[in-house]
Scaffold this motif. Structure first.
Motif, PDB file in Angstrom:
ATOM      1  N   LEU A  61       0.841  -1.194   0.000  1.00  0.00           N
ATOM      2  CA  LEU A  61       0.000   0.000   0.000  1.00  0.00           C
ATOM      3  C   LEU A  61       0.877   1.245   0.000  1.00  0.00           C
ATOM      4  O   LEU A  61       1.797   1.352   0.812  1.00  0.00           O
ATOM      5  CB  LEU A  61      -0.904  -0.007   1.237  1.00  0.00           C
ATOM      6  N   VAL A  62       0.585   2.193  -0.905  1.00  0.00           N
ATOM      7  CA  VAL A  62       1.394   3.416  -0.965  1.00  0.00           C
ATOM      8  C   VAL A  62       0.594   4.678  -0.627  1.00  0.00           C
ATOM      9  O   VAL A  62       1.169   5.675  -0.191  1.00  0.00           O
ATOM     10  CB  VAL A  62       2.068   3.587  -2.342  1.00  0.00           C
ATOM     11  N   LYS A  63      -0.727   4.638  -0.804  1.00  0.00           N
ATOM     12  CA  LYS A  63      -1.560   5.795  -0.462  1.00  0.00           C
ATOM     13  C   LYS A  63      -2.930   5.316  -0.022  1.00  0.00           C
ATOM     14  O   LYS A  63      -3.451   4.338  -0.567  1.00  0.00           O
ATOM     15  CB  LYS A  63      -1.731   6.761  -1.657  1.00  0.00           C
ATOM     16  N   MET A  64      -3.513   6.030   0.934  1.00  0.00           N
ATOM     17  CA  MET A  64      -4.873   5.749   1.352  1.00  0.00           C
ATOM     18  C   MET A  64      -5.556   7.047   1.739  1.00  0.00           C
ATOM     19  O   MET A  64      -4.980   7.864   2.474  1.00  0.00           O
ATOM     20  CB  MET A  64      -4.886   4.777   2.534  1.00  0.00           C
ATOM     21  N   LEU A  65      -6.763   7.240   1.230  1.00  0.00           N
ATOM     22  CA  LEU A  65      -7.585   8.395   1.587  1.00  0.00           C
ATOM     23  C   LEU A  65      -8.920   7.879   2.101  1.00  0.00           C
ATOM     24  O   LEU A  65      -9.581   7.091   1.425  1.00  0.00           O
ATOM     25  CB  LEU A  65      -7.803   9.302   0.372  1.00  0.00           C
ATOM     26  N   VAL A  66      -9.290   8.308   3.303  1.00  0.00           N
ATOM     27  CA  VAL A  66     -10.530   7.861   3.938  1.00  0.00           C
ATOM     28  C   VAL A  66     -11.370   9.080   4.290  1.00  0.00           C
ATOM     29  O   VAL A  66     -10.856  10.065   4.840  1.00  0.00           O
ATOM     30  CB  VAL A  66     -10.240   7.041   5.209  1.00  0.00           C
TER      31      VAL A  66
END
Length: 250
Positions: A61-66
């Motif tokens: 995983l390199v990016k996560m937006l929640v």
């Protein structure tokens, strides 16, 4: 191989998933995302074990937006839906909906970007070199727009140092993405957690943190009055950034 483009799973918010305020911890939600993404990848013939054995690669995983409208509470049942988005040159994107099991209304949504890393060389593989028969991609996006770069707007304050230990490491041999979330939320006091709840969080994972690494945590709270805070983790020399995170509060 199951080519179902949308995969869903029901989750129960157990005691170990909730915080002091009896709400789902943000790190537990990231664990849910990791779990359902792995399960769907297995059904698509792209599971971690199969990729490792046949290709010598793994998912990272390199990016996560929640974005959260409401956090589930202790003993609540929720349904998470996930689906892959058409891949780019280096990244595979995957979206999520968090829904209440009763009423099926959306509680939150997330977008993520993943890369394929060679287990031995730790280098990123391009998506066109990755052999896979992927399903038809959904056009719907959980969150519109791209995840951009993150940077501090004010003065960084040192918060604490953390040495990565055995319990922090996952099967890929590096600090698990959900552990970062625990460390980020630990940058703020219990009192601050009682005053604010997370509206959105974007985390950009920049470098691998391995067992024995010392991460120095900094925060920028110059935008707190407008509801924005920033956290980053770097090595002690300041030569490497492990992650950057931007959080909006309500």
């Amino acid at each position: 191989m199951d080519t179902v483009p949308i995969f869903s799973k029901r989750y129960h918010v157990d005691y170990g998933d909730a915080d002091f305020y009896r709400k789902l911890k943000l790190s537990s939600l990231f664990n849910y995302f990791q779990d359902i993404a792995s399960l769907h990848a297995e059904k698509l013939g792209l599971g971690v074990e199969e990729l490792h054995e046949k290709q010598g690669v793994t998912w990272v995983l390199v990016k996560m937006l929640v974005q959260m409208d409401r956090f589930p509470v202790l003993n609540e049942e929720i349904i998470i839906e996930t689906w892959p988005v058409e891949p780019k040159r280096l990244e595979f994107e995957r979206d999520f909906f968090i829904k209440a099991a009763k009423g099926n209304n959306i509680l939150g949504r997330a977008s993520s970007s993943w890369v394929i890393m060679d287990v031995e060389s730790r280098e990123i593989r391009r998506t066109e070199l990755f052999p896979a028969n992927l399903p038809a991609f959904c056009k719907e996006r959980a969150i519109e727009g791209r995840m951009g770069k993150i940077k501090a707007n004010g003065q960084l304050q040192h918060v604490y140092n953390k040495i990565v230990g055995y319990s922090d490491i996952d099967i890929n041999g590096h600090l698990n993405n959900s552990k970062y979330i625990d460390y980020i939320t630990d940058c703020f006091s219990i009192e601050k957690h009682s005053q604010y709840t997370v509206d959105t969080i974007q985390v950009n994972y920049s470098s691998e943190a391995l067992a024995g690494d010392s991460i120095v945590f900094y925060k920028d709270i110059s935008g707190l009055e407008s509801g924005t805070v920033y956290v980053e983790g770097a090595d002690e020399a300041g030569a490497k950034t492990y992650f950057k995170a931007c959080i909006t509060l309500k």
